[in-house]
Design a protein around this motif. Structure first.
Motif, mmCIF file in Angstrom:
data_model
loop_
_atom_site.group_PDB
_atom_site.id
_atom_site.type_symbol
_atom_site.label_atom_id
_atom_site.label_comp_id
_atom_site.label_asym_id
_atom_site.label_seq_id
_atom_site.Cartn_x
_atom_site.Cartn_y
_atom_site.Cartn_z
ATOM 1 N N LEU A 177 -1.694 49.852 -17.272
ATOM 2 C CA LEU A 177 -2.847 50.659 -17.061
ATOM 3 C C LEU A 177 -3.660 50.042 -18.517
ATOM 4 C CD1 LEU A 177 -4.796 53.095 -16.917
ATOM 5 C CD2 LEU A 177 -3.419 54.316 -18.528
ATOM 6 N N SER A 178 -3.170 49.818 -19.610
ATOM 7 C CA SER A 178 -3.892 48.997 -20.797
ATOM 8 C C SER A 178 -4.514 47.869 -20.219
ATOM 9 C CB SER A 178 -2.825 48.874 -21.899
ATOM 10 O OG SER A 178 -2.047 49.949 -21.960
ATOM 11 N N VAL A 179 -3.899 47.031 -19.732
ATOM 12 C CA VAL A 179 -4.020 45.550 -19.266
ATOM 13 C C VAL A 179 -5.525 45.770 -18.304
ATOM 14 C CG1 VAL A 179 -3.886 43.404 -18.427
ATOM 15 C CG2 VAL A 179 -2.143 44.636 -19.707
ATOM 16 N N ASN A 180 -5.175 46.399 -17.344
ATOM 17 C CA ASN A 180 -6.434 46.717 -16.374
ATOM 18 C C ASN A 180 -7.698 47.252 -16.928
ATOM 19 O OD1 ASN A 180 -5.650 45.653 -13.897
ATOM 20 N ND2 ASN A 180 -4.442 47.397 -13.229
ATOM 21 N N ALA A 181 -7.416 48.468 -17.669
ATOM 22 C CA ALA A 181 -8.666 49.015 -18.197
ATOM 23 C C ALA A 181 -9.370 48.382 -19.207
ATOM 24 C CB ALA A 181 -8.282 50.326 -18.847
ATOM 25 N N TRP A 224 -10.013 42.271 -7.974
ATOM 26 C CA TRP A 224 -9.414 43.452 -8.665
ATOM 27 C C TRP A 224 -7.977 43.422 -7.753
ATOM 28 C CZ3 TRP A 224 -8.194 47.159 -11.691
ATOM 29 C CH2 TRP A 224 -7.302 48.358 -11.207
ATOM 30 N N ASP A 225 -7.996 43.107 -6.579
ATOM 31 C CA ASP A 225 -6.822 43.291 -5.821
ATOM 32 C C ASP A 225 -5.732 42.316 -6.191
ATOM 33 O OD1 ASP A 225 -7.595 45.499 -4.285
ATOM 34 O OD2 ASP A 225 -8.384 44.322 -2.777
ATOM 35 N N GLU A 226 -6.324 41.077 -6.666
ATOM 36 C CA GLU A 226 -5.445 39.931 -7.021
ATOM 37 C C GLU A 226 -4.998 40.245 -8.340
ATOM 38 O OE1 GLU A 226 -4.593 36.664 -6.221
ATOM 39 O OE2 GLU A 226 -5.852 36.252 -4.490
ATOM 40 N N TRP A 227 -5.636 40.654 -9.275
ATOM 41 C CA TRP A 227 -5.429 41.059 -10.779
ATOM 42 C C TRP A 227 -4.417 41.886 -10.753
ATOM 43 C CZ3 TRP A 227 -5.646 38.960 -15.315
ATOM 44 C CH2 TRP A 227 -5.901 39.839 -16.397
ATOM 45 N N ASP A 228 -4.728 42.940 -10.034
ATOM 46 C CA ASP A 228 -3.862 44.342 -10.149
ATOM 47 C C ASP A 228 -2.458 44.007 -9.411
ATOM 48 O OD1 ASP A 228 -3.396 47.198 -10.855
ATOM 49 O OD2 ASP A 228 -3.125 47.418 -8.749
ATOM 50 N N GLY A 229 -2.414 43.308 -8.269
ATOM 51 C CA GLY A 229 -1.064 42.921 -7.593
ATOM 52 C C GLY A 229 -0.194 42.161 -8.291
ATOM 53 N N ARG A 258 6.037 35.976 1.591
ATOM 54 C CA ARG A 258 5.425 36.354 2.951
ATOM 55 C C ARG A 258 3.438 36.281 2.664
ATOM 56 N NH1 ARG A 258 8.954 40.574 2.812
ATOM 57 N NH2 ARG A 258 7.774 41.910 1.361
ATOM 58 N N ASN A 259 3.362 36.514 1.192
ATOM 59 C CA ASN A 259 1.682 36.409 0.919
ATOM 60 C C ASN A 259 1.489 34.763 1.323
ATOM 61 O OD1 ASN A 259 1.622 39.071 0.225
ATOM 62 N ND2 ASN A 259 1.259 38.698 -1.796
ATOM 63 N N TYR A 260 2.519 33.908 0.804
ATOM 64 C CA TYR A 260 2.219 32.292 0.831
ATOM 65 C C TYR A 260 2.147 32.028 2.276
ATOM 66 C CZ TYR A 260 3.010 27.546 0.179
ATOM 67 O OH TYR A 260 2.729 26.219 0.161
ATOM 68 N N ARG A 261 2.836 32.463 3.136
ATOM 69 C CA ARG A 261 2.714 32.162 4.445
ATOM 70 C C ARG A 261 1.445 32.646 5.102
ATOM 71 N NH1 ARG A 261 7.652 31.101 7.537
ATOM 72 N NH2 ARG A 261 9.090 31.279 6.274
ATOM 73 N N VAL A 262 1.006 33.629 4.695
ATOM 74 C CA VAL A 262 -0.613 34.173 5.200
ATOM 75 C C VAL A 262 -1.482 33.106 4.587
ATOM 76 C CG1 VAL A 262 -2.223 35.892 5.029
ATOM 77 C CG2 VAL A 262 0.194 36.755 5.419
ATOM 78 N N TRP A 263 -1.256 32.836 3.509
ATOM 79 C CA TRP A 263 -2.406 31.879 2.893
ATOM 80 C C TRP A 263 -2.308 30.490 3.662
ATOM 81 C CZ3 TRP A 263 -2.047 27.173 0.449
ATOM 82 C CH2 TRP A 263 -3.072 26.662 -0.224
ATOM 83 N N PHE A 373 -4.307 32.132 -12.612
ATOM 84 C CA PHE A 373 -5.090 30.826 -12.187
ATOM 85 C C PHE A 373 -4.099 30.027 -11.705
ATOM 86 C CE2 PHE A 373 -6.588 26.627 -13.344
ATOM 87 C CZ PHE A 373 -7.584 26.443 -12.423
ATOM 88 N N ALA A 374 -2.829 29.955 -12.229
ATOM 89 C CA ALA A 374 -1.896 29.135 -12.085
ATOM 90 C C ALA A 374 -1.248 29.157 -10.697
ATOM 91 C CB ALA A 374 -0.533 29.007 -13.138
ATOM 92 N N PHE A 375 -0.953 30.481 -10.425
ATOM 93 C CA PHE A 375 -0.368 30.937 -9.068
ATOM 94 C C PHE A 375 -1.140 30.510 -7.997
ATOM 95 C CE2 PHE A 375 2.544 34.212 -11.251
ATOM 96 C CZ PHE A 375 3.918 33.464 -10.679
ATOM 97 N N ASN A 376 -2.684 30.929 -8.094
ATOM 98 C CA ASN A 376 -3.860 30.404 -7.287
ATOM 99 C C ASN A 376 -3.646 29.138 -6.786
ATOM 100 O OD1 ASN A 376 -6.365 33.291 -8.173
ATOM 101 N ND2 ASN A 376 -4.195 33.325 -7.035
ATOM 102 N N GLU A 377 -3.555 28.513 -7.946
ATOM 103 C CA GLU A 377 -3.690 26.887 -7.698
ATOM 104 C C GLU A 377 -2.350 26.290 -6.778
ATOM 105 O OE1 GLU A 377 -5.595 24.139 -9.266
ATOM 106 O OE2 GLU A 377 -6.943 25.985 -8.914
ATOM 107 N N GLU A 378 -1.338 27.214 -7.019
ATOM 108 C CA GLU A 378 -0.025 26.642 -6.096
ATOM 109 C C GLU A 378 -0.214 27.606 -4.713
ATOM 110 O OE1 GLU A 378 2.233 24.692 -6.566
ATOM 111 O OE2 GLU A 378 1.416 24.154 -8.617
ATOM 112 N N GLY A 379 -1.493 28.157 -4.404
ATOM 113 C CA GLY A 379 -1.444 28.802 -3.147
ATOM 114 C C GLY A 379 -0.732 30.205 -2.896
ATOM 115 N N ILE A 380 -0.461 30.692 -4.173
ATOM 116 C CA ILE A 380 0.078 32.109 -4.285
ATOM 117 C C ILE A 380 -0.924 32.913 -4.681
ATOM 118 C CG2 ILE A 380 1.862 33.455 -5.342
ATOM 119 C CD1 ILE A 380 3.528 30.921 -5.622
ATOM 120 N N HIS A 381 -1.111 34.030 -3.583
ATOM 121 C CA HIS A 381 -2.202 34.986 -3.948
ATOM 122 C C HIS A 381 -1.443 36.523 -3.803
ATOM 123 C CE1 HIS A 381 -5.698 32.134 -4.104
ATOM 124 N NE2 HIS A 381 -4.913 31.632 -3.106
ATOM 125 N N PHE A 382 -2.239 37.370 -4.329
ATOM 126 C CA PHE A 382 -1.478 38.823 -4.132
ATOM 127 C C PHE A 382 -2.371 39.938 -3.604
ATOM 128 C CE2 PHE A 382 -0.475 36.164 -7.822
ATOM 129 C CZ PHE A 382 0.792 36.364 -7.547
#
Length: 383
Positions: A177-181, A224-229, A258-263, A373-382
């Motif tokens: 909650l602290s980080v998100n807000a 927001w979905d990426e960040w919170d995920g 599963r997310n990586y397979r979708v990407w 950013f590092a996860f997205n560079e590797e094709g991993i999303h949330f």
């Protein structure tokens, strides 16, 4: 001889008067429903201070959530152009309307009856609220998610919730909650409010916070979905190392795979879905031991009410099991894709960000941004 003590004048008549019960009933018209957070602010000094902290302009339209009997409303109307009051209880809506009936302020008060979380809100400049504690978190993120968020929000919360909103890395109450807000807004603690300032008094102390959404270039260009995920996984157990949170849970690894397979499917990336050799499979099943070592280091001092596996991971596992006919294998054979995803996670944590041995409760906003950013560079999303 003892002196004669006359009784109170009309005492018998008043007690037997047909108007006595009616008068008593009138005084008890409102039985506040504390189950929906009805704790009316009764201290006029606190009400004045809250309105003053909003720095209202004569041209402002103010949203008030849960006006109750209107103790804050009438003070806001003195300084603002218009008040939009959202009230769930029809009795309270009638009461706040009655406060300005027949007065010039009546035309500047609009009362919306319903749940503020489900209500489509008109444009407003400032939000002031003695917030029902049950909707604290949904209200904060509804306000921040608006296309044109309010310039400032002065909100009353339960003390612990307010402290979580303003907690910094390393604080005991620092959490997702602290980080998100704080990622989407600048938040400051304004004042403490004791429980005796309310009727009926709540069981906990309260605090007022100021929330100012980040606008323009300050507003993060992150989904927001990426960040919170991603944060959900990091804060599975805030005192665990990142390595244990990401690589120590089969549910987390399964979800990321599963997310990586979708990407890959969306970007026409071919995958090697062959089965890993038995020897390699056994090696993949073994936990790296960081979770157990971490628990020994912390001497078991953790939040006992938190489970290692969050509910959203359990629900996802149940959904997959239902799609498979409700049958689960005793041991699932791992594919090259699972091996690849695990290596990508290890690379991000150890080589790229060097956050593998850091705990979520110690990480700041920049750490989490680097991680995403590092996860997205590797094709991993949330999302």
């Amino acid at each position: 001889m003892g002196k004669f003590k006359p009784g109170k004048r009309n005492s018998a008549a008043s007690s037997s008067s047909p108007y006595a019960k009616a008068q008593q009933a009138t005084n008890n018209v409102f039985k506040f429903n504390t189950n929906v957070g009805q704790h009316i602010l009764k201290n006029p000094g606190v009400a004045e201070a809250i309105v003053a902290k909003a720095n209202l302009k004569p041209s402002d339209t103010v949203l008030e959530v849960g006006p109750g009997t209107g103790n804050l409303t009438v003070r806001i109307l003195e300084k603002a152009k218009k008040v939009i009051a959202v009230e769930l209880d029809p009795r309270m809506a009638a009461e706040v309307t009655k406060r300005v009936q027949g007065k010039p302020e009546q035309k500047r008060l609009e009362v919306l009856l319903g749940d503020v979380i489900k209500t489509e809100l008109p444009h407003f400049d400032v939000c002031i609220s003695n917030t029902p504690y049950q909707i604290s978190s949904p209200l904060v993120f509804k306000l921040l998610a608006l296309p044109n968020p309010p310039r400032t929000s002065i909100l009353m919360f339960q003390r612990e919730f307010a402290l979580r909103l303003t907690a910094r890395p390393g604080d005991a109450l620092y959490c997702r909650l602290s980080v998100n807000a704080q990622f989407w807004a600048n938040i400051t603690h304004v004042m403490k409010v004791g429980k005796n300032n309310f009727k009926p008094p709540p069981q906990v102390e309260s605090s007022v916070v100021r929330i100012e959404p980040k606008m323009g270039t300050e507003r993060p260009g992150v989904s927001w979905d990426e960040w919170d995920g991603m944060l959900r996984i990091c804060f599975v157990r805030r005192s665990r190392t990142m390595r244990a949170s990401w690589l120590g849970s089969k549910e987390v690894l399964g979800m990321v795979e599963r997310n990586y397979r979708v990407w890959c499917a969306m970007n026409d990336v071919k995958l090697n879905d062959t089965i890993v050799g038995e020897g390699e499979d056994d090696e993949m099943e073994v936990d790296d031991g960081s979770a157990g070592a971490e628990e020994d280091e912390w001497n078991g001092i953790e939040d006992e009410d938190m489970d290692d596996t969050p509910s959203f991971f359990k629900e996802e596992a149940e959904r997959v099991a239902r799609e498979n006919g409700g049958k689960t294998k005793s041991k699932k054979k791992k594919t090259r894709v699972a091996e690849l995803v695990r290596e990508k996670i290890r690379k991000v944590l150890e080589d790229v960000t060097e956050l593998a041995d850091k705990r979520a409760g110690k990480c700041d906003e920049n750490d989490f941004l680097r991680l995403l950013f590092a996860f997205n560079e590797e094709g991993i999303h949330f999302a």
